[in-house]
Design a protein around this motif. Structure first.
Motif, PDB file in Angstrom:
ATOM      1  N   ILE A  75      15.974   5.210  68.569  1.00 58.52           N
ATOM      2  CA  ILE A  75      15.118   3.816  68.089  1.00 58.52           C
ATOM      3  C   ILE A  75      16.435   2.725  67.996  1.00 58.52           C
ATOM      4  O   ILE A  75      17.761   2.759  67.285  1.00 58.52           O
ATOM      5  CB  ILE A  75      14.921   4.731  66.785  1.00 58.52           C
ATOM      6  N   PHE A  76      15.743   1.642  68.516  1.00 60.98           N
ATOM      7  CA  PHE A  76      16.289   0.288  67.818  1.00 60.98           C
ATOM      8  C   PHE A  76      16.315  -0.428  66.395  1.00 60.98           C
ATOM      9  O   PHE A  76      15.316   0.249  66.026  1.00 60.98           O
ATOM     10  CB  PHE A  76      15.807  -0.769  68.562  1.00 60.98           C
ATOM     11  N   SER A  77      16.841  -1.003  65.551  1.00 57.25           N
ATOM     12  CA  SER A  77      16.771  -1.383  64.599  1.00 57.25           C
ATOM     13  C   SER A  77      17.226  -3.260  64.233  1.00 57.25           C
ATOM     14  O   SER A  77      18.813  -3.656  65.114  1.00 57.25           O
ATOM     15  CB  SER A  77      16.996  -0.979  63.071  1.00 57.25           C
ATOM     16  N   ALA A  78      16.331  -3.725  63.491  1.00 59.42           N
ATOM     17  CA  ALA A  78      17.040  -5.196  63.750  1.00 59.42           C
ATOM     18  C   ALA A  78      17.355  -5.591  62.440  1.00 59.42           C
ATOM     19  O   ALA A  78      16.679  -5.400  61.441  1.00 59.42           O
ATOM     20  CB  ALA A  78      17.170  -6.370  64.645  1.00 59.42           C
ATOM     21  N   PHE A  96       9.583  -3.364  55.127  1.00 58.95           N
ATOM     22  CA  PHE A  96       9.351  -4.427  56.514  1.00 58.95           C
ATOM     23  C   PHE A  96       8.472  -3.783  57.253  1.00 58.95           C
ATOM     24  O   PHE A  96       7.689  -4.374  58.257  1.00 58.95           O
ATOM     25  CB  PHE A  96      10.666  -5.145  56.399  1.00 58.95           C
ATOM     26  N   CYS A  97       9.362  -2.294  57.679  1.00 53.08           N
ATOM     27  CA  CYS A  97       8.900  -2.092  59.283  1.00 53.08           C
ATOM     28  C   CYS A  97       8.868   0.085  59.165  1.00 53.08           C
ATOM     29  O   CYS A  97       9.529   0.353  58.856  1.00 53.08           O
ATOM     30  CB  CYS A  97       9.519  -2.179  60.159  1.00 53.08           C
ATOM     31  N   VAL A  98       8.138   0.000  60.183  1.00 53.14           N
ATOM     32  CA  VAL A  98       8.030   1.354  59.696  1.00 53.14           C
ATOM     33  C   VAL A  98       7.491   2.116  61.468  1.00 53.14           C
ATOM     34  O   VAL A  98       6.687   0.991  62.651  1.00 53.14           O
ATOM     35  CB  VAL A  98       6.632   2.526  59.000  1.00 53.14           C
ATOM     36  N   LYS A  99       7.848   3.218  61.257  1.00 59.07           N
ATOM     37  CA  LYS A  99       7.164   3.684  63.043  1.00 59.07           C
ATOM     38  C   LYS A  99       7.326   5.329  63.412  1.00 59.07           C
ATOM     39  O   LYS A  99       7.492   6.154  62.323  1.00 59.07           O
ATOM     40  CB  LYS A  99       9.110   3.449  63.797  1.00 59.07           C
ATOM     41  N   TYR A 100       6.465   5.337  63.906  1.00 58.57           N
ATOM     42  CA  TYR A 100       6.596   7.275  64.676  1.00 58.57           C
ATOM     43  C   TYR A 100       7.365   7.804  65.380  1.00 58.57           C
ATOM     44  O   TYR A 100       7.412   6.750  66.323  1.00 58.57           O
ATOM     45  CB  TYR A 100       4.957   7.401  64.900  1.00 58.57           C
ATOM     46  N   ASP A 153      21.202   7.562  67.308  1.00 58.37           N
ATOM     47  CA  ASP A 153      20.662   8.750  67.597  1.00 58.37           C
ATOM     48  C   ASP A 153      19.942   9.037  66.577  1.00 58.37           C
ATOM     49  O   ASP A 153      20.599   9.344  65.572  1.00 58.37           O
ATOM     50  CB  ASP A 153      22.103   9.349  67.863  1.00 58.37           C
ATOM     51  N   ILE A 154      18.785   9.762  66.311  1.00 55.31           N
ATOM     52  CA  ILE A 154      17.968  10.002  64.809  1.00 55.31           C
ATOM     53  C   ILE A 154      18.589  11.464  64.648  1.00 55.31           C
ATOM     54  O   ILE A 154      18.917  11.407  63.741  1.00 55.31           O
ATOM     55  CB  ILE A 154      16.297  10.257  65.631  1.00 55.31           C
ATOM     56  N   SER A 155      19.207  12.529  65.347  1.00 57.76           N
ATOM     57  CA  SER A 155      19.354  13.621  65.502  1.00 57.76           C
ATOM     58  C   SER A 155      21.110  13.685  65.025  1.00 57.76           C
ATOM     59  O   SER A 155      20.366  14.548  63.743  1.00 57.76           O
ATOM     60  CB  SER A 155      19.394  14.330  66.888  1.00 57.76           C
ATOM     61  N   SER A 156      21.788  12.698  65.237  1.00 60.29           N
ATOM     62  CA  SER A 156      22.292  12.677  64.040  1.00 60.29           C
ATOM     63  C   SER A 156      22.919  11.964  63.082  1.00 60.29           C
ATOM     64  O   SER A 156      23.841  11.775  62.226  1.00 60.29           O
ATOM     65  CB  SER A 156      23.972  11.932  65.263  1.00 60.29           C
ATOM     66  N   ASN A 179      11.930   3.813  71.975  1.00 61.45           N
ATOM     67  CA  ASN A 179      13.098   3.925  73.540  1.00 61.45           C
ATOM     68  C   ASN A 179      11.845   4.273  73.660  1.00 61.45           C
ATOM     69  O   ASN A 179      12.199   5.731  74.001  1.00 61.45           O
ATOM     70  CB  ASN A 179      14.194   4.078  73.319  1.00 61.45           C
ATOM     71  N   PRO A 180      10.870   3.786  74.710  1.00 64.11           N
ATOM     72  CA  PRO A 180      10.282   5.481  75.346  1.00 64.11           C
ATOM     73  C   PRO A 180      10.459   6.294  75.972  1.00 64.11           C
ATOM     74  O   PRO A 180       9.600   7.208  76.461  1.00 64.11           O
ATOM     75  CB  PRO A 180       8.785   4.158  76.214  1.00 64.11           C
TER      76      PRO A 180
END
Length: 452
Positions: free
Chosen positions: A82-85, A336-340, A95-98, A75-76
């Motif tokens: 971050i979204f995942s499917a 299958f997927c990675v993100k910074y 929510d990455i922090s929690s 989410n810019p």
């Protein structure tokens, strides 16, 4: 007779408070410090060892999906989101922090293959094998985020049904257009239920698509006929196309140098190209022992992260042939997927074992609030390590990584095969007429031809 006296003011070395540090005076005259290089080398060695001791890259896992994670999107507009499917059609906002689910987006009847968010972060676009494109309104992050229940589910704001299954989707950096990859490349508008533009070159299906961050009208695709194609929306047909020896699974543009793109290939290597000169790769990034499934650049443009079928995540420098870091766990399956993350501090990986995993981009980085003195110490350690990184002992400690046994054995086999090929090529060249056997460089060897 002249007498020289040493004198200094009491104020220079007296502490104002008992908590203050004692002031130490240094004379940097090199004649007074004959062991300077030896001392610095020892500090570099200690810094390299400390980095290994404090390397704890794994932060935590986010579990909640019931099937393998197929794709992710950042989410810019929201650093922590971050979204995942997954393969069963479940879409979640985390929510990455929690490390927990904020809300879910139910609706897809099959595997979700593509996920992307608009630049303002208000619209999420998803597509999948059920031949539908769905648009969702993303909930606004508020200070009361902790009160949001993971049971919250959001209905799609629009659903567009099309003729073919979709394999990927990407949103324009500036504008309302997004592109889907399937039997052909389709360009959609948020407010139109039909594609506003379609491109097709050949009969093979398109498997990945990525818009250029610098030029909103340029996008790159890879297809199952082993091709990488660059399209310009202002033209009625494709601009450039190359055919490679093996299929390209994903593409990423460098955000700081938008003319350069890196392709994640089925042969376990990544190839960096200049979009203006596709007949040869700028750099070949080798280390994975199986197909590279996904790739994503750091927001700084200096590094990119890859996820592979060999169950590992690697971080490469944008101009380096080998990875600087490898992450793996016993439980992590095919990635299958990675993100910074948007601040380049974390890496998120999604794998076949239904989990998202959060890693530090720098394995030994200290998290939390860092005092100025600590920050200076970290910077100094990094500087001395860089100064002496070419010396064998420092180089050995910095480069050493523990690998899973299957990867270690596979790398040994690949090394043996490559040595054998090299010897065979050398013998063929030695027993042929001069000039008849031409060895192509690795940067050109994997590219079959360029199609105009």
């Amino acid at each position: 007779m002249k007498i020289k006296t040493l004198s200094r003011s009491v104020d220079e070395y007296t502490r104002e408070r008992s908590q203050d540090l004692q002031r130490v005076f240094h004379n940097f005259d090199p004649s007074l410090r004959p062991m300077e290089k030896a001392v610095e080398y020892q500090r570099a060695l200690t810094a390299a060892k400390l980095e290994k001791i404090f390397a704890r890259p794994f932060v935590g896992a986010m579990d909640g999906h019931r099937d393998g994670v197929s794709c992710m999107a950042k989410n810019p507009n929201y650093l922590k989101g971050i979204f995942s499917a997954s393969m069963d059609g479940d879409i979640r906002l985390w929510d990455i922090s929690s490390r927990r689910t904020v809300c879910q987006f139910p609706g897809h009847q099959g595997a979700v293959r593509g996920l992307t968010a608009s630049t303002d972060g208000n619209v999420l676009v998803s597509c999948g094998t059920d031949c539908t494109v769905r648009l969702w309104n993303v909930p606004r992050p508020t200070l009361e985020d902790s009160n949001i229940s993971s049971e919250n589910s959001i209905e799609p704001s629009a659903t567009y049904v099309w003729k073919n299954a979709f394999w990927a989707v990407d949103h324009q950096f500036e504008g309302d257009l997004f592109a889907t990859a399937g039997a052909q490349l389709d360009i959609w508008n948020h407010n139109r239920s039909q594609p506003v533009q379609s491109f097709q070159w050949g009969t093979d299906s398109v498997i990945s698509v990525r818009f250029n961050p610098g030029e909103p009208d340029i996008l790159a695709t890879s297809a199952s006929d082993r091709s990488i194609t660059i399209y310009d929306l202002r033209m009625s047909s494709a601009a450039r196309k190359i055919i490679m020896m093996t299929k390209t699974n994903s593409i990423a543009w460098n955000p700081m140098e938008p003319m350069n793109l890196t392709a994640a290939n089925e042969d376990g290597s990544c190839y960096s190209f200049d979009g203006r000169k596709l007949d040869e790769a700028k750099c070949v990034h080798k280390d994975h022992v199986s197909a590279v499934m996904d790739i994503d650049f750091s927001p700084t443009g200096r590094e990119f992260v890859t996820g592979s079928y060999d169950r590992s995540v690697r971080i490469f420098p944008y101009n380096g042939g080998h990875s600087r870091e490898i992450y793996h766990t016993k439980r992590m399956q095919r990635v299958f997927c990675v993100k910074y993350s948007c601040d380049a501090t974390y890496v998120i990986s999604g794998s076949d074992d239904t989990n998202l995993r959060l890693w530090k981009a720098k394995a030994s980085e200290q998290l939390g609030v860092i005092l100025p003195r600590e920050q200076k110490k970290h910077e100094y350690n990094e500087a001395v390590k860089n100064r002496y990184k070419h010396l064998p002992e420092v180089k050995r400690i910095v480069r050493h990584r523990h690998l899973p046994k299957p990867i270690y054995k596979a790398m040994a086999i690949i090394r043996t095969v490559n040595d054998s090929k090299r010897r065979k090529e050398a013998r063929r060249k030695a027993h042929s007429a001069p000039g008849t056997v031409v060895t192509k460089p690795l940067r050109k060897r994997k590219i079959i031809k360029e199609v105009e």
